[in-house]
Design an enzyme around this catalytic site. Structure first.
Site, PDB file in Angstrom:
ATOM      1  N   GLU A 187       0.775  -1.146  -0.210  1.00 50.14           N
ATOM      2  CA  GLU A 187      -0.357  -0.832  -0.289  1.00 50.14           C
ATOM      3  C   GLU A 187       1.217   1.067  -0.124  1.00 50.14           C
ATOM      4  O   GLU A 187       0.742   2.605  -0.548  1.00 50.14           O
ATOM      5  CB  GLU A 187      -1.008  -0.228   1.287  1.00 50.14           C
ATOM      6  N   ASP A 200       0.538   3.941  -3.143  1.00 48.93           N
ATOM      7  CA  ASP A 200       0.479   5.313  -3.145  1.00 48.93           C
ATOM      8  C   ASP A 200       1.839   5.929  -4.335  1.00 48.93           C
ATOM      9  O   ASP A 200       0.892   7.187  -4.326  1.00 48.93           O
ATOM     10  CB  ASP A 200       0.128   5.337  -1.594  1.00 48.93           C
ATOM     11  N   ASP A 216      -7.454   1.424   0.891  1.00 54.94           N
ATOM     12  CA  ASP A 216      -6.133   0.315   0.768  1.00 54.94           C
ATOM     13  C   ASP A 216      -5.581  -0.463  -0.498  1.00 54.94           C
ATOM     14  O   ASP A 216      -4.722  -0.707  -0.805  1.00 54.94           O
ATOM     15  CB  ASP A 216      -5.818   0.324   2.099  1.00 54.94           C
ATOM     16  N   GLU A 255      -4.618   0.436  -3.413  1.00 59.27           N
ATOM     17  CA  GLU A 255      -3.063   1.061  -3.704  1.00 59.27           C
ATOM     18  C   GLU A 255      -1.901   0.048  -3.841  1.00 59.27           C
ATOM     19  O   GLU A 255      -0.616  -0.099  -3.975  1.00 59.27           O
ATOM     20  CB  GLU A 255      -3.195   1.709  -2.976  1.00 59.27           C
TER      21      GLU A 255
END
Length: 215
Positions: A39, A43, A108, A111
């Site tokens: 994640e 991101d 989440d 990502e």
């Protein structure tokens, strides 16, 4: 991993993608690694792809570009993308979490799956995937990060009621915290919302309260 077939992505590393779909509640019960590191990587990849796209397509200053980008990578947006792709139906959670696979978890995993795509297939494939998912919303000028707090404030002022946002929990490491707020109107809790920042959590709580008011 057939949820990625429609994007022309053939998975090479199955274990990597299983990790991308594994919530900490599942790994705590069954062992193995959860999606948090992927994640973190996803991101950063998402920020780069969207930053480059808006930089190349919009004649706007830094502040406006940041605002536009934020509206398409906020929790609400990421949760919607995850549902569009079908990621939300693949998430592995522990028994205690099964009834609470909320939008924070769903967002989440968009990502974390992106992080896995980047590692497995490279930047160009990750970029193509992100743009295929996001651009339909960009082109229709979709509004994700609505100012729900202002709308709720206006509603409450009409009835001359008190409005308070109360922080009820703060979880996770310092670089990846999840905040949860309640909306309290005249002493009664009307909404609950979580987010990666206090601002986002308050917006989500206000949105929850507005949804309940509309019912």
């Amino acid at each position: 991993m057939n949820f990625l077939d429609k994007y022309g992505i053939k998975i090479e590393n199955e274990e990597l993608f299983k990790m991308a779909l594994t919530h900490s509640s599942y790994s705590n019960e069954h062992g193995g690694t959860n999606y948090e590191r992927l994640e973190f990587l996803g991101d950063a990849v998402l920020q780069l792809i969207t930053s480059e796209y808006f930089y190349n397509t919009l004649d706007a200053g830094e502040g406006e570009l940041s605002k536009i980008r934020a509206s398409f990578v906020c929790e609400e947006a990421l949760a919607q993308y995850s549902k569009d792709v079908g990621i939300d139906k693949q998430i592995l959670v522990g028994n205690g979490q099964m009834k609470n696979v909320n939008d924070t978890i769903v967002a989440d995993t968009f990502e974390s799956v992106l992080g896995a795509i980047y590692l497995d297939k490279g930047f160009e494939v990750a970029q193509d995937y992100v743009l295929k998912v996001i651009l339909p919303y960009v082109k229709e000028h979709h509004i994700f990060l609505g100012d729900y707090k202002s709308r709720l404030q206006e509603m409450v002022q009409t009835d001359k009621k008190s409005l308070l946002y109360k922080l009820v929990s703060e979880e996770g490491p310092s670089h990846d915290k999840i905040f949860t707020f309640e909306v309290v109107i005249d002493g009664i809790v009307y909404g609950l919302g979580s987010g990666k920042s206090k601002k986002e959590a308050e917006q989500n709580a206000a949105r929850d309260a507005l949804k309940k008011q509309a019912k």
